[in-house]
Write a protein that holds these residues in place. Structure first.
Motif, PDB file in Angstrom:
ATOM      1  N   ALA A 179     -13.949   9.116   2.072  1.00 50.04           N
ATOM      2  CA  ALA A 179     -13.013   8.188   2.718  1.00 50.04           C
ATOM      3  C   ALA A 179     -13.240   6.758   2.242  1.00 50.04           C
ATOM      4  CB  ALA A 179     -13.168   8.271   4.237  1.00 50.04           C
ATOM      5  N   ARG A 180     -14.482   6.383   2.058  1.00 45.03           N
ATOM      6  CA  ARG A 180     -14.779   5.015   1.622  1.00 45.03           C
ATOM      7  C   ARG A 180     -14.317   4.794   0.185  1.00 45.03           C
ATOM      8  NH1 ARG A 180     -20.998   4.559   3.491  1.00 45.03           N
ATOM      9  NH2 ARG A 180     -20.801   2.336   2.974  1.00 45.03           N
ATOM     10  N   PHE A 181     -14.515   5.799  -0.665  1.00 47.74           N
ATOM     11  CA  PHE A 181     -14.034   5.692  -2.041  1.00 47.74           C
ATOM     12  C   PHE A 181     -12.510   5.664  -2.078  1.00 47.74           C
ATOM     13  CE2 PHE A 181     -18.001   7.895  -4.063  1.00 47.74           C
ATOM     14  CZ  PHE A 181     -18.764   6.788  -3.740  1.00 47.74           C
ATOM     15  N   ALA A 182     -11.870   6.488  -1.241  1.00 43.04           N
ATOM     16  CA  ALA A 182     -10.406   6.522  -1.219  1.00 43.04           C
ATOM     17  C   ALA A 182      -9.838   5.171  -0.817  1.00 43.04           C
ATOM     18  CB  ALA A 182      -9.927   7.612  -0.264  1.00 43.04           C
ATOM     19  N   GLU A 183     -10.490   4.501   0.124  1.00 43.08           N
ATOM     20  CA  GLU A 183     -10.014   3.177   0.530  1.00 43.08           C
ATOM     21  C   GLU A 183     -10.127   2.185  -0.615  1.00 43.08           C
ATOM     22  OE1 GLU A 183     -10.574  -0.218   3.987  1.00 43.08           O
ATOM     23  OE2 GLU A 183     -12.162   1.243   3.638  1.00 43.08           O
ATOM     24  N   ARG A 184     -11.222   2.270  -1.362  1.00 43.59           N
ATOM     25  CA  ARG A 184     -11.390   1.361  -2.496  1.00 43.59           C
ATOM     26  C   ARG A 184     -10.330   1.617  -3.560  1.00 43.59           C
ATOM     27  NH1 ARG A 184     -16.536  -1.146  -2.376  1.00 43.59           N
ATOM     28  NH2 ARG A 184     -16.454  -1.569  -4.606  1.00 43.59           N
ATOM     29  N   ALA A 185      -9.969   2.885  -3.753  1.00 43.53           N
ATOM     30  CA  ALA A 185      -8.936   3.209  -4.739  1.00 43.53           C
ATOM     31  C   ALA A 185      -7.562   2.721  -4.286  1.00 43.53           C
ATOM     32  CB  ALA A 185      -8.906   4.715  -4.979  1.00 43.53           C
ATOM     33  N   THR A 186      -7.330   2.743  -2.967  1.00 43.97           N
ATOM     34  CA  THR A 186      -6.029   2.348  -2.425  1.00 43.97           C
ATOM     35  C   THR A 186      -5.870   0.840  -2.346  1.00 43.97           C
ATOM     36  OG1 THR A 186      -5.997   4.381  -1.110  1.00 43.97           O
ATOM     37  CG2 THR A 186      -4.457   2.637  -0.473  1.00 43.97           C
ATOM     38  N   PHE A 187      -6.970   0.143  -2.017  1.00 47.23           N
ATOM     39  CA  PHE A 187      -6.918  -1.315  -1.849  1.00 47.23           C
ATOM     40  C   PHE A 187      -7.965  -1.977  -2.749  1.00 47.23           C
ATOM     41  CE2 PHE A 187      -5.879   0.681   2.270  1.00 47.23           C
ATOM     42  CZ  PHE A 187      -4.560   0.261   2.401  1.00 47.23           C
ATOM     43  N   ARG A 217     -16.434  -3.498  13.231  1.00 49.35           N
ATOM     44  CA  ARG A 217     -15.143  -3.987  12.767  1.00 49.35           C
ATOM     45  C   ARG A 217     -14.767  -3.437  11.400  1.00 49.35           C
ATOM     46  NH1 ARG A 217     -17.793  -8.784  14.148  1.00 49.35           N
ATOM     47  NH2 ARG A 217     -17.795  -9.464  11.975  1.00 49.35           N
ATOM     48  N   ASP A 218     -15.692  -2.721  10.752  1.00 47.89           N
ATOM     49  CA  ASP A 218     -15.464  -2.284   9.383  1.00 47.89           C
ATOM     50  C   ASP A 218     -14.816  -0.904   9.381  1.00 47.89           C
ATOM     51  OD1 ASP A 218     -17.310  -2.808   6.399  1.00 47.89           O
ATOM     52  OD2 ASP A 218     -15.691  -1.373   6.689  1.00 47.89           O
ATOM     53  N   THR A 219     -13.556  -0.821   8.923  1.00 48.65           N
ATOM     54  CA  THR A 219     -12.838   0.449   8.956  1.00 48.65           C
ATOM     55  C   THR A 219     -13.468   1.491   8.068  1.00 48.65           C
ATOM     56  OG1 THR A 219     -11.352  -0.300   7.195  1.00 48.65           O
ATOM     57  CG2 THR A 219     -10.657  -0.691   9.467  1.00 48.65           C
ATOM     58  N   ARG A 220     -14.294   1.072   7.107  1.00 47.88           N
ATOM     59  CA  ARG A 220     -14.940   2.052   6.247  1.00 47.88           C
ATOM     60  C   ARG A 220     -15.868   2.951   7.041  1.00 47.88           C
ATOM     61  NH1 ARG A 220     -18.004  -1.368   2.029  1.00 47.88           N
ATOM     62  NH2 ARG A 220     -18.085  -2.792   3.786  1.00 47.88           N
ATOM     63  N   CYS A 221     -16.333   2.498   8.187  1.00 45.00           N
ATOM     64  CA  CYS A 221     -17.375   3.221   8.901  1.00 45.00           C
ATOM     65  C   CYS A 221     -16.929   3.681  10.276  1.00 45.00           C
ATOM     66  CB  CYS A 221     -18.624   2.351   9.014  1.00 45.00           C
ATOM     67  SG  CYS A 221     -19.329   1.947   7.418  1.00 45.00           S
ATOM     68  N   GLN A 222     -15.625   3.758  10.527  1.00 43.52           N
ATOM     69  CA  GLN A 222     -15.172   4.192  11.836  1.00 43.52           C
ATOM     70  C   GLN A 222     -15.653   5.602  12.153  1.00 43.52           C
ATOM     71  OE1 GLN A 222     -10.946   3.619  11.885  1.00 43.52           O
ATOM     72  NE2 GLN A 222     -11.099   1.451  12.364  1.00 43.52           N
TER      73      GLN A 222
END
Length: 271
Positions: free
Chosen positions: A50-58, A254-259
Motif C-alpha cells: 500500500a505504501r509503494f502504491a501510494e508513492r506510485a500514484t502520487f 496523521r500519516d495515511t501511509r500507516c493507517q
C-alpha cells in the motif's frame, strides 16, 4: 589465545536447497515457502504494497518524494532485499528504493546463488545481485536488463559488514521500514539486545514501521522500551505469531501511509 571466528558465513544445506548457518545451527529461513514467508512477515508486515502504491500514484507529494529507505538486521542470502525489490517494481514506483543491511557474516556468492535458485521470478534481479556480490561489491544497483521502461525506479543496495551493535549506531541514515531478521534470539542474542533495538528505534523516520518473525517476549519488551508501539500478529505457516511495531511520534496518526497500523485495543492478547 582463542582465534577470532571467520568473517565469512559457513553454510550447510538441509533437504538439498535450504541454507543453514553452521555458526548458529539454524536455517536462514524455514522449510515452508521461504519467499511467501518473507512477504508475509516483512513486505505485508510493514504495509509496503500500500505504501509503494501510494508513492506510485502520487510521486510528487512532498512527504513521499524522497527515496524510500528500508533497513535490515542480517542480509543473509539477500532474499528479503529481492522480495522488497520485486514489490517496488510491481508497484511501478518511479523513485528510488534504498536498502541498507547490516551483516556480520556474509555468505559466499555461490551459496547466495544456490539459495535463491528455487524462485524463477527472482532470477533476473538475483543474477544481478549475485554478480555484484561475486565482484566484492557491497554497494550496488539492481536492474533487470530485460525489463521495460515501466519496470519501476532505481533500487540501490548497501550491505554494511560488521557487528550490528557497532555498525547500526554508526549509521547516519534513517529508515521508513526495518526488517529485523537475525537468527532467533536464543541462537543469536546479539542482534536482539535492548541497546541495539534502541539504536534501531532512533534511526526511524516519523511513521516508520518495523517487523520481525519472532514474537519473543524479550524482543517485544525491548521494542516497547525503545519507545515503539508494538503488537503481536498472526505468523506465517506453523508460526503462531510475529511482531510488528511502529514509531509513536504524533505524525503517525496523521500519516495515511500507516493507517493500517492503528493499534489493536488489546495488542498483547493472543491473536
Amino acid at each position: 589465545m582463542e582465534r577470532p571466528p571467520p568473517r565469512e558465513a559457513e553454510v550447510t544445506w538441509r533437504d538439498g536447497d535450504v541454507p543453514v548457518s553452521a555458526r548458529y545451527g539454524e536455517g536462514y529461513y524455514g522449510d515452508e515457502d521461504a519467499l511467501a514467508e518473507k512477504r508475509h512477515v516483512f513486505i505485508e508486515g510493514n504495509g509496503l504494497p500500500a505504501r509503494f502504491a501510494e508513492r506510485a500514484t502520487f510521486p510528487s507529494r512532498r512527504s513521499i518524494a524522497r527515496p524510500f529507505q528500508i533497513a535490515e538486521t542480517g542480509f543473509g542470502t539477500g532474499l528479503n532485499a529481492l522480495a522488497a525489490a520485486i514489490a517496488w517494481r510491481r508497484a511501478g514506483c518511479a523513485g528510488t528504493l534504498r536498502y541498507t543491511a547490516f551483516e556480520a557474516h556474509p555468505v559466499t556468492a555461490p551459496d547466495m546463488a544456490r539459495a535463491l535458485a528455487p524462485w524463477p521470478e527472482l532470477a533476473p534481479l538475483a543474477a544481478a545481485m549475485v554478480a555484484a556480490w561475486d565482484r566484492g561489491e557491497r554497494v550496488f544497483s539492481l536492474s533487470d536488463p530485460a525489463a521495460g521502461a515501466g519496470a519501476g525506479g532505481a533500487i540501490e543496495i548497501e550491505v554494511i559488514e560488521g557487528d550490528a551493535r557497532e555498525t547500526v549506531p554508526g549509521w547516519r541514515g534513517r529508515a521508513d521500514a526495518w526488517f529485523l531478521d537475525g537468527f532467533s534470539p536464543a541462537r543469536n542474542p546479539e542482534l536482539w539486545e535492548p541497546a541495539l533495538i534502541s539504536a534501531i528505534a532512533e534511526r526511524c523516520f516519523p511513521a516508520a514501521t518495523l517487523s520481525t518473525y519472532t514474537a519473543a517476549a524479550k524482543v517485544r519488551a525491548a521494542l516497547e522500551a525503545a519507545g515503539l508501539r508494538v503488537e503481536r500478529r498472526p505468523g506465517f505457516g506453523r508460526k503462531k505469531h510475529m511482531t510488528r511495531a511502529w514509531d509513536r511520534r504524533p505524525r503517525l496518526a496523521r500519516d495515511t501511509r500507516c493507517q493500517s497500523f492503528a493499534p489493536d485495543p488489546n495488542p498483547d492478547q493472543p491473536m
